[in-house]
Enzyme design. Structure first.
Site, PDB file in Angstrom:
ATOM      1  N   MET A 121       0.850  -1.201   0.000  1.00 31.05           N
ATOM      2  CA  MET A 121       0.000   0.000   0.000  1.00 31.05           C
ATOM      3  C   MET A 121       0.882   1.246   0.000  1.00 31.05           C
ATOM      4  SD  MET A 121      -3.427   0.526   2.126  1.00 31.05           S
ATOM      5  CE  MET A 121      -2.936   0.867   3.786  1.00 31.05           C
ATOM      6  N   CYS A 122       0.442   2.261  -0.701  1.00 30.76           N
ATOM      7  CA  CYS A 122       1.125   3.544  -0.726  1.00 30.76           C
ATOM      8  C   CYS A 122       0.058   4.619  -0.877  1.00 30.76           C
ATOM      9  CB  CYS A 122       2.086   3.657  -1.906  1.00 30.76           C
ATOM     10  SG  CYS A 122       3.482   2.514  -1.832  1.00 30.76           S
ATOM     11  N   GLY A 123       0.461   5.856  -0.652  1.00 28.25           N
ATOM     12  CA  GLY A 123      -0.453   6.973  -0.868  1.00 28.25           C
ATOM     13  C   GLY A 123       0.097   7.902  -1.935  1.00 28.25           C
TER      14      GLY A 123
END
Lengths: 300, 227
Positions: free
Chosen positions: A1-3
């Site tokens: 997951m990343c933003g």
């Protein structure tokens, strides 16, 4: 997951507040990426015939003045520079390749994070809040900015493996997702002369775009080709000199939200990151379609 | 009416207060304010209460709902009303991907558009979308109903079981084993009832019905020689 977060200003009156508007967006994506963070800010353009480079040295005591003098003497050209924590922005009246040669020959382990007329890339390991404070993000001015908060899955947590990745002059890429064919693609791109410094899958996506653009693709064509050649999950945001582009893979399981008002276009992995923007209550908010290229650029 | 401002109270406190109504119901009408894309709002409710969420909700809003009637006055993020058992959820704006995923019962109404995979693995709930739905909607959906008043994206009803799908607009493509089927009187009746329950004013005669061709249900004897 990343933003992922991005902010492109349509209203020039907001340019002095770009960093201040963007900082809470980046920090709000800490849950999605606490390992490292970075951003590419555009503005403060150098004139034609000049090049702007963002350089980094691991030693805070490194003498940027000595490097500037070396470039000045070797190339007999004007050099302006300022430093910000461990990075320095060099503005040089010369061609990019010539300056890069001088830096390489100096052999000081100076990393070139970006090159162009407008772009500056700043990125580090650590919490987004710490990185924003370190570089005084809230005080920065500019026309547009894209950023990334990383939760590493495919490769090590290092500054080099953090986003954005430079993909050519004034171009960079941030990525949420994971590519499954990056090892094979890296080998093929290396044969085409593209250089890689990490085992990171997103760097391969950046290298792919660098290669396609070098081969003469427009940004739109390069992204369309990426849909064919990249296997895996991705939401990309690509910073360009005049704006930014957003593209999701055909499965579109990695999130993305866009918001537009008369003043700005904003992009984020989650709506939460947009809630501090002025006028967001009345903004047009929507999700980008899968396998579709969205571009906002000045002059369009 | 009880108002909870989640800029002051945490999401955990909100959900606990709503869960407590199952033990002893002291308030039937609830309003949640200060909503800024927060995840997991009003999840796991188990009492016939009304909850109005004022703002855009984040992921999994109204998940696992039982009995409660929940209205999101804004957009909803991924997985709204996922695994709902009963009650109702209404989204006044758009819903992101996987709306109503695996929901067993109850009614989900989306007044705007729904993203990809709407009603994925649906197990008996009814979903009415006034706008469009994205690709792979009703993927492996087993029971219940999906009504789309707008258009459907690619691969509608891929690997479908017995969910009934009604679409008024265009279908970009049908998924494996999903076919258009005859709209018989009982289907018009089912759709009419569902549109009424959802409060959506559409002409049932304008819809087409899609369902499973049931070709994937059984082992094909032609493949026996592979063993």
């Amino acid at each position: 997951m990343c933003g992922i977060v991005g902010l492109y200003l349509k209203n020039p009156a907001l340019e002095s507040q770009l960093g201040a508007l963007f900082e809470p967006m980046l920090i709000s994506m800490t849950d999605r990426g606490p390992d490292s963070a970075g951003f590419a800010i555009y503005g403060d353009e150098v004139p034609d015939g000049w090049i702007k480079l963002t350089l980094r040295h691991h030693d805070l005591e490194y003498s940027w003045q000595a490097l500037a003098d070396k470039i000045k003497q070797t190339l007999s050209c004007d050099v302006d520079w300022f430093s910000n924590h461990c990075v320095a922005v060099f503005k040089v009246q010369a061609a990019a390749a010539a300056v890069e040669n001088v830096i390489a020959e100096a052999g000081d382990d100076v990393l070139i994070l970006s090159a162009g007329q407008s772009i500056e890339i700043l990125k580090e390991k650590g919490l987004p809040q710490e990185i924003a404070a370190k570089f005084n993000l809230s005080g920065m001015k500019g026309t547009h900015i894209i950023g990334h908060t990383r939760m590493a899955t495919e490769s090590a947590v290092t500054m080099e493996g953090s986003h954005p990745f430079s993909t050519g002059m004034d171009l960079c890429l941030v990525h949420n997702g994971s590519l499954s064919n990056h090892n094979r693609l890296r080998l093929e791109l290396e044969r085409q002369g593209v250089k890689f410094v990490t085992e990171n899958d997103s760097e391969v996506a950046a290298g792919y775009l660098t290669w396609r653009l070098r081969e003469g693709d427009t940004l739109n064509e390069a992204l369309k080709n990426a849909l064919k050649d990249l296997d895996g999950f991705f939401t990309f945001t690509i910073g360009t000199r005049d704006g930014f582009a957003v593209m999701r893979d055909p499965i579109a399981c990695k999130p993305a939200v866009l918001a537009e008002t008369d003043d700005y276009v904003a992009m984020a992995s989650e709506y939460q990151a947009l809630t501090t923007l002025p006028g967001i209550e009345n903004a047009k908010v929507w999700e980008p379609e899968p396998a579709t290229v969205y571009v906002w650029e000045r002059g369009q | 009416m009880k108002v909870i401002d989640i800029e002051k109270a945490s999401v955990r406190e909100l959900n606990q207060a709503l869960h407590d109504q199952h033990v002893e119901c002291t308030e039937r009408e609830w309003e949640v304010t200060g909503v800024k894309g927060d995840h997991n709002l009003a999840v796991g409710l188990d009492e016939a209460i009304s909850v109005h969420i004022k703002g855009h909700a984040g992921y999994y809003c109204a998940g696992m709902n039982k009995k409660a009637n929940i209205v999101v006055h804004g957009n909803a993020g991924q997985g709204v009303a996922e695994n709902m058992m009963s009650g109702s959820v209404r989204v006044v704006g758009d819903a992101s991907q996987s709306a109503g995923a695996t929901a067993h019962g109850g009614l989900l109404v989306i007044e705007g558009n729904a993203g990809a995979r709407c009603g994925i693995s649906l197990k008996g709930a009814d979903i009415v979308v006034k706008g469009n739905v994205g690709h792979m909607s009703c993927f492996m959906a087993q029971a219940g109903t999906l009504v789309v008043c707008g258009d459907a994206g690619d691969a509608l009803g891929d690997s479908l079981y017995e969910t009934h799908i009604y679409v008024k607009g265009s279908v970009k493509s049908l998924g494996a084993d999903c076919v258009e089927k005859e709209m018989r009187a009982e289907h018009v009746q089912e759709l009419t009832d569902l549109l009424n329950r959802a409060g959506v004013d559409e002409d049932p005669a304008a819809f087409k019905r899609y369902g499973s061709a049931r070709n994937l249900y059984n082992f094909k004897v032609d493949n026996a020689s592979a063993y």
